[in-house]
Design a protein around this motif. Structure first.
Motif, PDB file in Angstrom:
ATOM      1  N   ARG A   9       1.011  -0.626  -0.152  1.00 28.05           N
ATOM      2  CA  ARG A   9      -0.343   0.095   0.069  1.00 28.05           C
ATOM      3  C   ARG A   9       0.987   1.303   0.116  1.00 28.05           C
ATOM      4  NH1 ARG A   9      -2.987  -4.183  -0.784  1.00 28.05           N
ATOM      5  NH2 ARG A   9      -5.122  -4.162   0.630  1.00 28.05           N
ATOM      6  N   ARG A  10       2.258   0.940   0.096  1.00 29.23           N
ATOM      7  CA  ARG A  10       2.764   1.993   0.250  1.00 29.23           C
ATOM      8  C   ARG A  10       3.296   2.763  -1.197  1.00 29.23           C
ATOM      9  NH1 ARG A  10       7.977  -0.387   3.223  1.00 29.23           N
ATOM     10  NH2 ARG A  10       7.610  -2.092   1.655  1.00 29.23           N
ATOM     11  N   THR A  11       4.310   4.325  -1.089  1.00 36.35           N
ATOM     12  CA  THR A  11       4.593   5.114  -2.030  1.00 36.35           C
ATOM     13  C   THR A  11       6.071   5.713  -1.731  1.00 36.35           C
ATOM     14  OG1 THR A  11       4.664   6.605  -3.752  1.00 36.35           O
ATOM     15  CG2 THR A  11       3.130   7.258  -2.188  1.00 36.35           C
ATOM     16  N   PRO A  12       6.901   5.832  -2.747  1.00 39.05           N
ATOM     17  CA  PRO A  12       8.035   6.599  -1.627  1.00 39.05           C
ATOM     18  C   PRO A  12       8.208   7.742  -2.023  1.00 39.05           C
ATOM     19  CG  PRO A  12       8.238   5.411  -3.999  1.00 39.05           C
ATOM     20  CD  PRO A  12       7.066   4.584  -3.227  1.00 39.05           C
ATOM     21  N   ILE A  13       6.713   7.917  -2.539  1.00 41.65           N
ATOM     22  CA  ILE A  13       7.095   9.723  -3.345  1.00 41.65           C
ATOM     23  C   ILE A  13       5.374   9.807  -2.882  1.00 41.65           C
ATOM     24  CG2 ILE A  13       7.108  11.345  -4.500  1.00 41.65           C
ATOM     25  CD1 ILE A  13       9.138   9.615  -6.389  1.00 41.65           C
ATOM     26  N   VAL A  14       4.737  10.898  -1.704  1.00 43.60           N
ATOM     27  CA  VAL A  14       3.267  11.199  -0.863  1.00 43.60           C
ATOM     28  C   VAL A  14       3.030  12.390  -2.156  1.00 43.60           C
ATOM     29  CG1 VAL A  14       4.228   9.747   0.893  1.00 43.60           C
ATOM     30  CG2 VAL A  14       4.204  12.168   0.480  1.00 43.60           C
ATOM     31  N   PRO A  15       1.533  12.626  -2.355  1.00 43.91           N
ATOM     32  CA  PRO A  15       1.225  13.746  -3.216  1.00 43.91           C
ATOM     33  C   PRO A  15       2.248  15.284  -2.872  1.00 43.91           C
ATOM     34  CG  PRO A  15      -0.765  12.497  -2.466  1.00 43.91           C
ATOM     35  CD  PRO A  15       0.891  11.723  -2.333  1.00 43.91           C
ATOM     36  N   LEU A  16       2.532  15.231  -1.258  1.00 45.59           N
ATOM     37  CA  LEU A  16       2.971  16.379  -1.172  1.00 45.59           C
ATOM     38  C   LEU A  16       4.509  16.754  -1.401  1.00 45.59           C
ATOM     39  CD1 LEU A  16       2.845  19.315   1.325  1.00 45.59           C
ATOM     40  CD2 LEU A  16       3.884  17.660   2.585  1.00 45.59           C
TER      41      LEU A  16
END
Length: 354
Positions: free
Chosen positions: A17-24
């Motif tokens: 479910r994770r991502t190395p780059i979040v929208p912020l």
């Protein structure tokens, strides 16, 4: 300077479910002049609309294989799908390929065949060798939390992603909970720190071991604890902490073993008493029936707290992406890739050197 094009891929693993780059942080990258393409992903904790709103391009899941320009840098976290056989891009992710892990040779040969390169996040380090972006804290926190819940009979399967507030609510001690002892090995690192915080939340004062205590391992003292949380990622051979013969020790008090590191298959594994990880659907495996010993060995623990862990990781990775260049930390990643290929007998000419 050539425009940096980052391509954030969908994770092939269904429980990731994770991502190395979040929208912020995606906004920060776009505002700095980075071209950022994000693949749609139904399982990523952040919806694609949040990336689109900050100026990212959007592509279908898995489209990096056919649509990403060759000079794009493909960014992810966990393993790649088995295809294509030739990898033409530079990829940023946790490759688990430099310590003789299963599948490592095949992965590196795919890069050699296509002219791509692996920039392994585990080897993104500063001048002192300290990792610049890691999920360690949350891995340790969750490894210890699951061990406590299992030991108290409150771990329910299948596991599902949650928030820290919800996890802490069931982690705190309740009336009737029996006291038990817990040992954290690697207690001074990121993972160890997270494990100790989770145990404190659970009302457990953990024994903390690090290098000084493991140089001359007191095995009887280790086995005298009820719960063991291993947070050590060995980089050179050391004697194992728990051996097969220790499982049959009649004086063993140890009942729950949580291996945060999950270095299974590697010759550097400090817990060579199991041969496969456990899963969200079946998080606990019984290694011995009498006296009982349960194993938890999930290799993407932070995905159970995907929002918190992704936000922290992305904040650490952002400065490295903003300063992406062939030298410095990324250059060290590339050098380590070349070294690994040479160690496997892959000729230098088989892959790009840029």
């Amino acid at each position: 300077m050539t425009e940096l094009h980052l391509w954030l891929r969908h994770e092939d693993r269904s429980t990731e479910r994770r991502t190395p780059i979040v929208p912020l942080d995606a906004r920060r990258l776009v505002e700095s002049g980075v071209r950022l393409t994000v693949e749609d992903s139904p399982q990523r904790i952040f919806p694609i609309e949040e990336y689109e709103a900050v100026g990212c391009g959007v592509e279908p899941a898995g489209s990096w294989m056919s649509r990403a320009p060759r000079d794009a840098v493909v960014v992810g976290l966990k393993e790649l799908p088995d295809r294509p056989a030739s990898l033409t891009h530079r990829h940023i992710f946790f490759g688990h390929a430099y310590k003789e892990q299963p599948g490592a040779v095949d992965l590196l040969r795919r890069f050699a065949a296509g002219g791509g390169a692996l920039l392994d996040l585990e080897y993104l380090v500063d001048d002192q060798g300290r990792r610049l972006a890691a999920f360690g804290y949350w891995a340790g926190y969750l490894g210890a939390a699951l061990a406590v819940l299992q030991h108290r009979g409150r771990l329910a399967a299948p596991l599902t992603p949650t928030s820290k507030e919800e996890l802490d609510e069931i982690l705190r001690p309740a009336a009737g909970d029996e006291e038990f002892t817990a040992l954290v090995i690697g207690a001074l690192g990121r993972s160890g720190r997270g494990a100790r915080v989770a145990l404190d939340t659970a009302g457990i004062g953990a024994t903390a071991w690090d290098l000084a205590e493991t140089r001359a391992l007191d095995r009887p003292a280790l086995l005298a604890h009820d719960v063991l949380v291993n947070c050590v990622l060995a980089t050179s051979p050391i004697p194992p902490f728990v051996r097969e013969e220790d499982l049959d020790d009649p004086d063993r008090r140890l009942r729950t073993l949580s291996d945060v590191t999950c270095d299974v298959g590697s010759p550097l594994n400090v817990l060579p008493v199991y041969d496969r990880t456990t899963e969200w659907t079946d998080p606990v495996r019984r290694l011995r029936k009498e006296p009982p010993l349960d194993l938890i060995a999930i290799d993407n623990l932070p995905s159970l707290l995907p929002r918190e862990s992704s936000t922290d990781f992305s904040a650490s990775l952002l400065p490295q992406l903003l300063d992406f260049e062939t030298g410095g930390p990324w250059g060290r990643c590339l050098d380590r890739f070349h070294q690994a290929c040479r160690e496997l007998g892959i000729e230098e000419g088989e892959f790009r050197r840029d």
